[in-house]
Design a protein around this motif. Structure first.
Motif, PDB file in Angstrom:
ATOM      1  N   ALA A  11       0.838  -1.204   0.000  1.00  0.00           N
ATOM      2  CA  ALA A  11       0.000   0.000   0.000  1.00  0.00           C
ATOM      3  C   ALA A  11       0.876   1.258   0.000  1.00  0.00           C
ATOM      4  O   ALA A  11       0.613   2.199  -0.746  1.00  0.00           O
ATOM      5  CB  ALA A  11      -0.927   0.000   1.209  1.00  0.00           C
ATOM      6  N   TRP A  12       1.920   1.259   0.818  1.00  0.00           N
ATOM      7  CA  TRP A  12       2.813   2.431   0.866  1.00  0.00           C
ATOM      8  C   TRP A  12       3.411   2.687  -0.505  1.00  0.00           C
ATOM      9  O   TRP A  12       3.436   3.814  -0.987  1.00  0.00           O
ATOM     10  CB  TRP A  12       3.948   2.228   1.868  1.00  0.00           C
ATOM     11  N   ILE A  13       3.895   1.599  -1.116  1.00  0.00           N
ATOM     12  CA  ILE A  13       4.546   1.757  -2.414  1.00  0.00           C
ATOM     13  C   ILE A  13       3.549   2.234  -3.463  1.00  0.00           C
ATOM     14  O   ILE A  13       3.899   2.991  -4.366  1.00  0.00           O
ATOM     15  CB  ILE A  13       5.233   0.434  -2.826  1.00  0.00           C
ATOM     16  N   SER A  14       2.280   1.834  -3.306  1.00  0.00           N
ATOM     17  CA  SER A  14       1.259   2.294  -4.238  1.00  0.00           C
ATOM     18  C   SER A  14       0.920   3.769  -4.040  1.00  0.00           C
ATOM     19  O   SER A  14       0.035   4.289  -4.705  1.00  0.00           O
ATOM     20  CB  SER A  14      -0.017   1.469  -4.078  1.00  0.00           C
ATOM     21  N   GLY A  15       1.562   4.411  -3.067  1.00  0.00           N
ATOM     22  CA  GLY A  15       1.339   5.845  -2.889  1.00  0.00           C
ATOM     23  C   GLY A  15       0.455   6.207  -1.717  1.00  0.00           C
ATOM     24  O   GLY A  15      -0.046   7.317  -1.621  1.00  0.00           O
ATOM     25  N   CYS A  16       0.241   5.243  -0.800  1.00  0.00           N
ATOM     26  CA  CYS A  16      -0.641   5.478   0.338  1.00  0.00           C
ATOM     27  C   CYS A  16       0.234   5.735   1.567  1.00  0.00           C
ATOM     28  O   CYS A  16       1.134   4.952   1.858  1.00  0.00           O
ATOM     29  CB  CYS A  16      -1.501   4.230   0.538  1.00  0.00           C
ATOM     30  N   SER A  17      -0.032   6.827   2.290  1.00  0.00           N
ATOM     31  CA  SER A  17       0.799   7.124   3.460  1.00  0.00           C
ATOM     32  C   SER A  17       0.533   6.090   4.550  1.00  0.00           C
ATOM     33  O   SER A  17      -0.470   5.390   4.528  1.00  0.00           O
ATOM     34  CB  SER A  17       0.481   8.521   3.974  1.00  0.00           C
TER      35      SER A  17
ATOM     36  N   LYS B  92      -2.839   6.591   6.374  1.00  0.00           N
ATOM     37  CA  LYS B  92      -3.969   6.216   5.526  1.00  0.00           C
ATOM     38  C   LYS B  92      -4.038   4.700   5.364  1.00  0.00           C
ATOM     39  O   LYS B  92      -5.117   4.114   5.319  1.00  0.00           O
ATOM     40  CB  LYS B  92      -3.796   6.850   4.148  1.00  0.00           C
TER      41      LYS B  92
ATOM     42  N   HIS C 226       5.907   6.299   0.028  1.00  0.00           N
ATOM     43  CA  HIS C 226       4.696   6.525  -0.753  1.00  0.00           C
ATOM     44  C   HIS C 226       4.829   7.681  -1.732  1.00  0.00           C
ATOM     45  O   HIS C 226       3.918   7.943  -2.511  1.00  0.00           O
ATOM     46  CB  HIS C 226       3.485   6.705   0.169  1.00  0.00           C
TER      47      HIS C 226
ATOM     48  N   PHE D  16      -6.089   0.723  -6.705  1.00  0.00           N
ATOM     49  CA  PHE D  16      -5.695   1.343  -5.434  1.00  0.00           C
ATOM     50  C   PHE D  16      -4.707   2.499  -5.602  1.00  0.00           C
ATOM     51  O   PHE D  16      -4.930   3.608  -5.118  1.00  0.00           O
ATOM     52  CB  PHE D  16      -5.102   0.260  -4.518  1.00  0.00           C
ATOM     53  N   GLY D  17      -3.623   2.226  -6.312  1.00  0.00           N
ATOM     54  CA  GLY D  17      -2.581   3.243  -6.472  1.00  0.00           C
ATOM     55  C   GLY D  17      -3.078   4.467  -7.240  1.00  0.00           C
ATOM     56  O   GLY D  17      -2.672   5.596  -6.951  1.00  0.00           O
TER      57      GLY D  17
ATOM     58  N   MET E 294      -5.117   6.600  -4.939  1.00  0.00           N
ATOM     59  CA  MET E 294      -4.239   7.374  -4.057  1.00  0.00           C
ATOM     60  C   MET E 294      -3.730   8.622  -4.774  1.00  0.00           C
ATOM     61  O   MET E 294      -3.462   9.635  -4.168  1.00  0.00           O
ATOM     62  CB  MET E 294      -3.040   6.528  -3.623  1.00  0.00           C
ATOM     63  N   ARG E 295      -3.601   8.517  -6.108  1.00  0.00           N
ATOM     64  CA  ARG E 295      -3.131   9.664  -6.894  1.00  0.00           C
ATOM     65  C   ARG E 295      -4.284  10.564  -7.294  1.00  0.00           C
ATOM     66  O   ARG E 295      -4.114  11.491  -8.066  1.00  0.00           O
ATOM     67  CB  ARG E 295      -2.377   9.163  -8.133  1.00  0.00           C
ATOM     68  N   LYS E 296      -5.477  10.239  -6.782  1.00  0.00           N
ATOM     69  CA  LYS E 296      -6.680  11.051  -6.975  1.00  0.00           C
ATOM     70  C   LYS E 296      -7.002  11.322  -8.440  1.00  0.00           C
ATOM     71  O   LYS E 296      -7.350  12.432  -8.831  1.00  0.00           O
ATOM     72  CB  LYS E 296      -6.554  12.378  -6.211  1.00  0.00           C
TER      73      LYS E 296
END
Lengths: 264, 345
Positions: free
Chosen positions: A165-171, A174, B74, B99-100, B103-105
């Motif tokens: 999840a972090w690598i996918s851009g999620c802090s 979150k 992230h 998902f990703g 996250m990038r909206k």
């Protein structure tokens, strides 16, 4: 096709089931009895004892108070417990097992001692309201259940899932809400149920913290029994059984008992 | 995609023993690089530091000239595929991949389009509404790959992604990964302990041992010209012959035997040859030949493997043949000049 060994096993199982269920059945039966005391055989059928519950303000107030305490204490234990478990299972801090034992330690202390200690310190010492004492006491009662059940849930969750999840851009923050919580939902609900039921039924801790303005339901039932030995107690017991049963059915309906026990 | 530079990277978990010892390397844009090594050599640590999942003790990770050592995971815009797949169990295949992008909206339309595109590319179109628990290992691996690729990452990191698959599927998946890598011009860092796998898939292979880089070269060069004894051993060279006394730049004498090689000896002390390159010959007086006696033999399916006792020690020989030679046979071995490699470390 039953082999003889299976037959014996089945018989033993049935006997134990009867032994377990019999007291409950007796309570249900006596709650409809017309006799003035809890006794068998039944003399006639009546719903008066159920009506009598409503005319006992102690029961009504006690039920509401018990509900409040159970919900608040359980939620508090969940918030603290889930965060503690997350820290214990995911951070690299040393002495994790010592912390684990610390959070589980309330189980080692007899509840009556917890009750007395809280009475001495919170009520007598700090002059805080009884309600605060009850919340603290029931919170301590609940916390170990949360730690145990949620730890089990966390250990089943691959930590690489959070990293993904972090690598996918999620802090990280979150990720906790979007990935961790949904995946330990079942153990959190199970923990809440255990907390709620244990808090709702508790006497040893509550014993020290009641007064004219606040008495929890189990305490109210005990008080009532000391003066009257009539089937009202059976009736309220049945009401409580149904209440817990309905709760279980609702949970099962919304999340499924399979998930509660960890299966998929 | 981008160029990755790792500069003097060191890592120590307890402040004392170093797991990584000052390693530096550069991976070019669009290059597929494998990090190969046995467990505990620091390959996964290196990958996790590049990803940002671990902090380095010292050194830098640089992407396209920009130092990202302090950038949190992230915000690095990388993709990663894990050995355990690490799919989100509570989300469908579609949601996992989306998902990703969420996250990038990105706008819902764009998310739907991009997810569909990548699902088709990875052959998952039909499975979009399934949950991970309802998929086979190979399918889960594809989802994991799709999830890593959908965000168009600057760098794709893979941590032993094929180890949990059975042998046949492993070969199929690695071909597919290579195809996607070329099609999408991805820069890939692929960690594995499987020598065959990384030779088949990589542009270059980085071999690590005890926190250091042993050799970083193309599979062909590593296979034919291993630089160190460790590398030679790791990729299947079993015979090590000491250079006793140097006769000239490419000839040496060991136990009264004169051996020649095509490579310069320089300061080296050991030469090596693969068992399948040692020849069993008839005439004993040619260059680089020696006599020996078969001590034991083993059937390998395509060939037989013999352990042969000689004046320079025991030598492993592999020979393709229908019937085995018998033990105690006296034979003559040739160590062909072009196959005798000098190990400089």
């Amino acid at each position: 096709m039953l082999t003889s060994k299976n037959k014996v096993l089945t018989c033993i199982a049935i006997i134990f089931l009867i032994l377990l269920m019999l007291p409950l059945v007796l309570v249900v039966v006596t709650s409809f009895n017309t006799a003035n005391s809890i006794s068998l055989p039944i003399q006639g059928f009546t719903l008066n004892w159920y009506k009598n519950i409503l005319s006992q303000p102690d029961f009504i107030d006690g039920f509401i108070a018990s509900l409040e305490v159970a919900i608040i204490a359980s939620l508090l234990a969940l918030v603290v417990g889930v965060l503690a478990v997350y820290g214990l299972t995911r951070s690299n801090i040393h002495h994790t097992s010592a912390f684990q034992s610390f959070f589980l330690s309330p189980t080692l202390i007899p509840e009556i001692v917890i009750g007395f200690a809280l009475y001495q310190s919170v009520i007598v010492g700090l002059h805080l309201p009884v309600f605060i004492g009850l919340i603290i006491g029931h919170f301590l009662l609940c916390l170990p259940y949360v730690i145990r059940l949620v730890t089990a849930g966390m250990l089943m969750l691959d930590r690489h899932i959070e990293e993904a999840a972090w690598i996918s851009g999620c802090s990280a923050k979150k990720t906790f809400f979007l990935v961790v919580l949904p995946n330990i939902k079942a153990s959190i609900i199970a923990a809440f149920m255990m907390c709620f039921i244990n808090s709702f039924n508790n006497i040893p801790i509550s014993l020290f913290m009641n007064g004219p303005e606040l008495t929890l339901l189990p305490q109210a039932i005990m008080n009532y029994l000391q003066n009257n030995y009539d089937p009202t107690v059976s009736a309220i017991s049945v009401v409580l059984m149904v209440f817990t049963g309905v709760l279980m059915i609702l949970v099962e309906k919304f999340i499924g008992v399979n998930e509660l026990t960890g299966g998929k | 995609m981008a160029e990755l530079e790792v500069k003097q990277l060191s890592k120590s978990f307890d402040g004392k023993a170093k797991v990584l010892k000052d390693i530096s390397f550069t991976i070019k844009d669009g290059e597929f690089v494998s990090i190969l090594g046995s467990s505990g050599c620091g390959k996964t640590t290196t990958l996790r530091i590049i990803a940002g999942l671990l902090d380095q003790t010292s050194g830098q990770v640089i992407i396209d000239g920009q130092d990202i050592s302090k950038v949190p995971v992230h915000k690095r815009n990388f993709g990663m595929v894990f050995q355990s797949y690490a799919l989100f169990p509570h989300l469908t295949v579609f949601q996992n991949v989306a998902f990703g992008l969420k996250m990038r909206k990105l706008a819902t339309n764009e998310i739907n389009e991009r997810v569909k595109e990548i699902l088709n590319l990875t052959g998952l179109g039909e499975l979009a509404q399934r949950y991970p628990a309802e998929l086979s290992g190979g399918q889960q691996q594809r989802v994991s790959l799709a999830r890593a690729l959908v965000t168009k990452p600057r760098l794709l990191l893979m941590d032993e992604p094929l180890s949990n698959l059975d042998a046949k599927l492993r070969v199929k998946m690695r071909e597919e990964i290579r195809r996607l890598q070329k099609q999408l011009k991805l820069t890939v860092v692929f960690v594995t302990h499987d020598q065959q796998e990384c030779f088949a898939i990589s542009d270059r292979v980085l071999i690590m041992n005890a926190g250091k880089i042993e050799q970083f070269d193309t599979p062909e060069n590593i296979f034919h010209h291993p630089k160190s004894k460790f590398v030679a051993n790791f990729i299947g060279y079993e015979n090590f012959i000491n250079i006793g006394e140097k006769v000239d730049e490419r000839t040496f004498k060991t136990n009264d035997l004169i051996l020649k090689t095509n490579e310069e000896l320089r300061q080296a002390e050991v030469t090596t040859i693969r068992p399948e390159n040692v020849q069993i010959v008839d005439e004993p007086d040619r260059e680089n030949t020696l006599r020996g006696e078969i001590i034991s033999s083993e059937y390998l399916g395509q060939s037989f493997s013999y352990l042969v006792r000689t004046v320079i020690g025991n030598i492993y020989v592999e020979e393709a043949r229908h019937a085995p030679r018998s033990e105690n046979d006296q034979i003559v071995l040739e160590l062909p000049v072009k196959h005798l490699h000098v190990l400089y470390r």
